[in-house]
Enzyme design. Structure first.
Site, PDB file in Angstrom:
ATOM      1  N   VAL A 104     -10.103   2.344 -12.663  1.00 46.04           N
ATOM      2  CA  VAL A 104     -11.454   1.797 -12.450  1.00 46.04           C
ATOM      3  C   VAL A 104     -11.406   0.442 -11.745  1.00 46.04           C
ATOM      4  CG1 VAL A 104     -12.525   3.051 -14.357  1.00 46.04           C
ATOM      5  CG2 VAL A 104     -11.467   0.824 -14.800  1.00 46.04           C
ATOM      6  N   GLY A 105     -10.261   0.102 -11.193  1.00 46.54           N
ATOM      7  CA  GLY A 105     -10.172  -1.140 -10.427  1.00 46.54           C
ATOM      8  C   GLY A 105      -9.037  -2.021 -10.916  1.00 46.54           C
ATOM      9  N   GLY A 129       7.189  -6.128  -5.823  1.00 50.23           N
ATOM     10  CA  GLY A 129       5.890  -6.211  -6.506  1.00 50.23           C
ATOM     11  C   GLY A 129       5.275  -4.866  -6.832  1.00 50.23           C
ATOM     12  N   THR A 130       3.981  -4.904  -7.061  1.00 49.06           N
ATOM     13  CA  THR A 130       3.221  -3.688  -7.379  1.00 49.06           C
ATOM     14  C   THR A 130       3.389  -2.675  -6.263  1.00 49.06           C
ATOM     15  OG1 THR A 130       1.579  -5.051  -8.505  1.00 49.06           O
ATOM     16  CG2 THR A 130       0.886  -2.835  -7.867  1.00 49.06           C
ATOM     17  N   CYS A 131       3.252  -3.146  -5.027  1.00 48.74           N
ATOM     18  CA  CYS A 131       3.231  -2.253  -3.864  1.00 48.74           C
ATOM     19  C   CYS A 131       4.482  -1.388  -3.790  1.00 48.74           C
ATOM     20  CB  CYS A 131       3.071  -3.100  -2.593  1.00 48.74           C
ATOM     21  SG  CYS A 131       3.102  -2.131  -1.102  1.00 48.74           S
ATOM     22  N   GLY A 188     -12.557   7.264 -12.601  1.00 44.54           N
ATOM     23  CA  GLY A 188     -12.647   6.329 -11.474  1.00 44.54           C
ATOM     24  C   GLY A 188     -12.292   7.035 -10.180  1.00 44.54           C
ATOM     25  N   GLY A 189     -13.298   7.249  -9.326  1.00 42.76           N
ATOM     26  CA  GLY A 189     -13.094   7.987  -8.075  1.00 42.76           C
ATOM     27  C   GLY A 189     -12.929   7.082  -6.873  1.00 42.76           C
ATOM     28  N   HIS A 191      -1.776  12.797  26.111  1.00 42.71           N
ATOM     29  CA  HIS A 191      -2.248  14.135  25.789  1.00 42.71           C
ATOM     30  C   HIS A 191      -1.059  15.018  25.461  1.00 42.71           C
ATOM     31  CE1 HIS A 191      -4.718  17.724  25.870  1.00 42.71           C
ATOM     32  NE2 HIS A 191      -3.778  18.295  26.611  1.00 42.71           N
ATOM     33  N   TYR A 222     -10.006   4.799  -4.366  1.00 40.65           N
ATOM     34  CA  TYR A 222      -8.899   5.350  -3.579  1.00 40.65           C
ATOM     35  C   TYR A 222      -7.667   5.645  -4.420  1.00 40.65           C
ATOM     36  CZ  TYR A 222      -5.808   1.222  -2.968  1.00 40.65           C
ATOM     37  OH  TYR A 222      -4.931   0.195  -3.158  1.00 40.65           O
TER      38      TYR A 222
HETATM   39  P1  FAD Z   1       1.972  -7.885  -6.362  1.00 41.82           P
HETATM   40  O1  FAD Z   1       2.524  -6.844  -5.461  1.00 41.82           O
HETATM   41  O2  FAD Z   1       1.207  -7.447  -7.551  1.00 41.82           O
HETATM   42  O3  FAD Z   1       3.210  -8.784  -6.811  1.00 41.82           O
HETATM   43  C1  FAD Z   1       3.093  -9.781  -7.778  1.00 41.82           C
HETATM   44  C2  FAD Z   1       4.459 -10.035  -8.359  1.00 41.82           C
HETATM   45  O4  FAD Z   1       4.393 -11.183  -9.196  1.00 41.82           O
HETATM   46  C3  FAD Z   1       4.958  -8.888  -9.232  1.00 41.82           C
HETATM   47  O5  FAD Z   1       6.214  -8.450  -8.764  1.00 41.82           O
HETATM   48  C4  FAD Z   1       5.072  -9.502 -10.624  1.00 41.82           C
HETATM   49  O6  FAD Z   1       6.193  -9.005 -11.347  1.00 41.82           O
HETATM   50  C5  FAD Z   1       5.251 -10.983 -10.294  1.00 41.82           C
HETATM   51  N1  FAD Z   1       4.830 -11.870 -11.363  1.00 41.82           N
HETATM   52  C6  FAD Z   1       3.586 -12.018 -11.895  1.00 41.82           C
HETATM   53  N2  FAD Z   1       3.628 -12.954 -12.867  1.00 41.82           N
HETATM   54  C7  FAD Z   1       4.896 -13.417 -12.917  1.00 41.82           C
HETATM   55  C8  FAD Z   1       5.560 -14.403 -13.698  1.00 41.82           C
HETATM   56  N3  FAD Z   1       4.926 -15.108 -14.649  1.00 41.82           N
HETATM   57  N4  FAD Z   1       6.869 -14.618 -13.484  1.00 41.82           N
HETATM   58  C9  FAD Z   1       7.554 -13.909 -12.548  1.00 41.82           C
HETATM   59  N5  FAD Z   1       6.975 -12.974 -11.782  1.00 41.82           N
HETATM   60  C10 FAD Z   1       5.675 -12.733 -11.964  1.00 41.82           C
HETATM   61  N6  FAD Z   1      -2.147  -1.507  -0.940  1.00 41.82           N
HETATM   62  C11 FAD Z   1      -2.064  -1.134   0.342  1.00 41.82           C
HETATM   63  O7  FAD Z   1      -2.200  -1.981   1.223  1.00 41.82           O
HETATM   64  N7  FAD Z   1      -1.818   0.172   0.706  1.00 41.82           N
HETATM   65  C12 FAD Z   1      -1.659   1.140  -0.220  1.00 41.82           C
HETATM   66  O8  FAD Z   1      -1.434   2.302   0.120  1.00 41.82           O
HETATM   67  C13 FAD Z   1      -1.738   0.773  -1.596  1.00 41.82           C
HETATM   68  N8  FAD Z   1      -1.559   1.700  -2.542  1.00 41.82           N
HETATM   69  C14 FAD Z   1      -1.597   1.309  -3.853  1.00 41.82           C
HETATM   70  C15 FAD Z   1      -1.401   2.281  -4.825  1.00 41.82           C
HETATM   71  C16 FAD Z   1      -1.425   1.926  -6.155  1.00 41.82           C
HETATM   72  C17 FAD Z   1      -1.187   2.989  -7.202  1.00 41.82           C
HETATM   73  C18 FAD Z   1      -1.644   0.563  -6.533  1.00 41.82           C
HETATM   74  C19 FAD Z   1      -1.667   0.154  -7.977  1.00 41.82           C
HETATM   75  C20 FAD Z   1      -1.840  -0.408  -5.573  1.00 41.82           C
HETATM   76  C21 FAD Z   1      -1.820  -0.044  -4.225  1.00 41.82           C
HETATM   77  N9  FAD Z   1      -2.032  -0.980  -3.222  1.00 41.82           N
HETATM   78  C22 FAD Z   1      -1.983  -0.598  -1.912  1.00 41.82           C
HETATM   79  C23 FAD Z   1      -2.323  -2.397  -3.520  1.00 41.82           C
HETATM   80  C24 FAD Z   1      -1.061  -3.258  -3.345  1.00 41.82           C
HETATM   81  O9  FAD Z   1      -0.053  -2.780  -4.211  1.00 41.82           O
HETATM   82  C25 FAD Z   1      -1.360  -4.721  -3.648  1.00 41.82           C
HETATM   83  O10 FAD Z   1      -2.446  -5.127  -2.835  1.00 41.82           O
HETATM   84  C26 FAD Z   1      -0.169  -5.604  -3.330  1.00 41.82           C
HETATM   85  O11 FAD Z   1       0.961  -5.234  -4.094  1.00 41.82           O
HETATM   86  C27 FAD Z   1      -0.504  -7.073  -3.607  1.00 41.82           C
HETATM   87  O12 FAD Z   1       0.591  -7.873  -3.318  1.00 41.82           O
HETATM   88  P2  FAD Z   1       0.805  -9.276  -4.066  1.00 41.82           P
HETATM   89  O13 FAD Z   1       2.028  -9.854  -3.460  1.00 41.82           O
HETATM   90  O14 FAD Z   1      -0.432 -10.061  -4.041  1.00 41.82           O
HETATM   91  O15 FAD Z   1       1.038  -8.927  -5.607  1.00 41.82           O
END
Ligand code: FAD
Length: 464
Positions: free
Chosen positions: A270-271, A41-43, A182-183, A443, A185
């Protein structure tokens, strides 16, 4: 069209989805998980993991630059050089290795991974378009985990020089001048890393202080360090758009009017918002609430047999919250009595210094009606911090005055993110100040600041 049937279909293989699929498989449920991209995923692909790799590389490079001509440790280097293509390859190698790791874990748990775009037709049926064919998956239960996406600004749509965090993590060159809009994290983590890598960074933040989700005491050391790194910060300022053929960013500061800065890239952070399109949400009569899929404490949606987890279901949008919900959803489907009811979801900001917050800040605790005591132990008084060249920051304990129950633990300082483990455990176990004060900590470690903060809240600090 190929037909598949299963007990559990997981749509989205981010941290929420893949954990749900692993747990469902472990519990003997016939499980299929669908993602259009590589699992993680995104993470894993464009979030937590590559950003932390970049931050580590930037820290290492900056430490080397600080050693030019000799530093206090007696280390001297002449001319550190960064080979960005190697840095990117190293980061990508870590991500690819973890992608394979997730695939292996799914396989070990007996969950079938299908790569393709899934679209729910109803609460039991999903049509997946893969590179080769369409697959119809019929499932007794569905776990929706489509995640979230970056929010665009109307005047600064993504494309060209305007990039999201995903674009920032895929840059082929380090921008000479980077504007961060956007400031929060994500913006500050990436902005700090690029400043250490050599970019001239400017941050434009709409509110009156950086990291608006943290209190001013926690964000102040971060703001100080940004200044040290030469990052310009414009508060109470709103980006309006690009001018002069896209070469300059226009922004408006409250009470000061309009200004312009030159920028090779504009990173808009910005979110993020729940991903509610592209997977058939409109076909399902599920309730939404405040822009998220509405779920109860068992992760059930308003539709029988349909569950939802992760960023799509609400704040805080963090990977560990998604994972914890994934486990709950799988166990509930398997008939176990589970609810998602954490005392607190810890949050870390991997800036320099790092910020960690678990539970309530002093102000939030007061706003919740508690009479509180607090203890604030400076890391300058912690010997391990000194051996790590870290003299700034603190650990803060917040507790109820009447019974000393800990309501919150926070810290700011070098690598304090690791303290989040103790903080979370203390809150989940319902620890009191005396529990922390009497626990022997090794320690010399930074973690000694935890009992010290508790002792200060009890009115008997030892090392200050
Ligand atoms: P996601 O990880 O977004 O996964 C959703 C998945 O669904 C994706 O792989 C996507 O391809 C798939 N998908 C969506 N629609 C479809 C579809 N129609 N068919 C097939 N697949 C689909 N969180 C932390 O806890 N610590 C951190 O340090 C941190 N750093 C971050 C840094 C950045 C730059 C960003 C952008 C985010 C960060 N996050 C962090 C947030 C974290 O990435 C998300 O909270 C987390 O990934 C959410 O998990 P999720 O499983 O809900 O969704």
């Amino acid at each position: 069209m190929e037909n598949l049937s299963c007990d559990v279909l997981v749509l989205g293989a981010g941290p929420g989805g893949y954990v749900a699929a692993i747990r469902a498989g472990q519990l003997g449920l016939d499980t299929v998980i669908v993602d259009k991209d590589r699992p993680g995923g995104t993470c894993l692909n464009v979030g937590c993991v590559p950003s932390k790799a970049l931050i580590h590389a930037a820290d290492a490079f900056e430490a080397a630059k600080r050693a030019v001509g000799g530093n206090a440790l007696g280390i001297s280097v002449s001319d550190p050089v960064l080979d960005w293509s190697k840095t990117v390859a190293w980061k990508n190698h870590i991500v690819a290795g973890l992608n394979h790791g997730v695939e292996g874990l799914l396989k070990k748990a007996g969950a079938k991974l299908v790569t393709g775009t899934g679209r729910m037709k109803d609460g039991k049926t999903c049509i997946v378009e893969t590179a080769e064919e369409e697959i119809r998956i019929t499932a007794k239960n569905v776990i929706l985990s489509p995640g979230s996406e970056a929010i665009e600004l109307p005047g600064l749509p993504f494309g060209g020089h305007v990039i999201s965090s995903t674009g920032a993590l895929a840059l082929e060159t380090i921008p000479e001048r980077l504007a961060v809009v956007g400031g929060g994290y994500i913006g500050l983590e990436l902005g700090t890393a690029f400043a250490k890598l050599g970019s001239k960074v400017t941050v434009i933040e709409a509110t009156a202080h950086l990291l608006p989700q943290y209190d001013a005491e926690l964000s102040a050391p971060v703001a100080r360090r940004l200044r040290e790194l030469g990052i310009d910060v414009h508060l109470n300022s709103k980006a309006r758009g690009l001018v002069e053929g896209g070469k300059r960013l226009e922004f408006e500061t409250e009470g000061e009017g309009i200004s312009h800065i030159a920028a090779d890239r504009v990173l808009v952070t910005v979110g993020r918002r729940a991903k509610l399109d592209g997977w058939g949400q409109e076909e399902l009569p599920i309730d939404l609430a405040g822009g998220f899929v509405h779920v109860d404490e068992t992760c059930r949606t308003s539709m029988t047999g349909v569950y939802a987890i992760g960023d799509a279901t609400g704040e805080p949008m963090l990977a560990h919250r998604a994972m914890a919900q994934g486990e709950v959803a799988a166990e509930v489907i398997a008939g176990r009595k589970r609810i998602f009811d954490p005392v607190s979801v810890p949050a870390v900001c991997f800036t320099d210094p790092e910020v960690v917050s678990v539970g309530l800040s002093p102000d939030a605790a007061k706003a919740a009606g508690h009479e509180v005591v607090t203890g604030n132990f400076p890391l300058a008084a912690n010997s391990r911090s000194q051996t790590l060249e870290n003299r700034s920051g603190f650990v803060r304990a917040v507790a109820r005055k009447d019974n000393e129950l800990i309501l919150g633990l926070q810290a700011v300082g070098h690598q304090v993110s690791e303290l989040s483990a103790s903080f979370s455990l203390a809150l989940e176990m319902g620890a009191r100040l005396e529990d922390l004060a009497r626990t022997i900590h090794v320690h010399p470690t930074v973690s000694e600041a935890i009992p010290e903060a508790a002792m200060l809240a009890l009115g008997r600090g030892l090392h200050v």
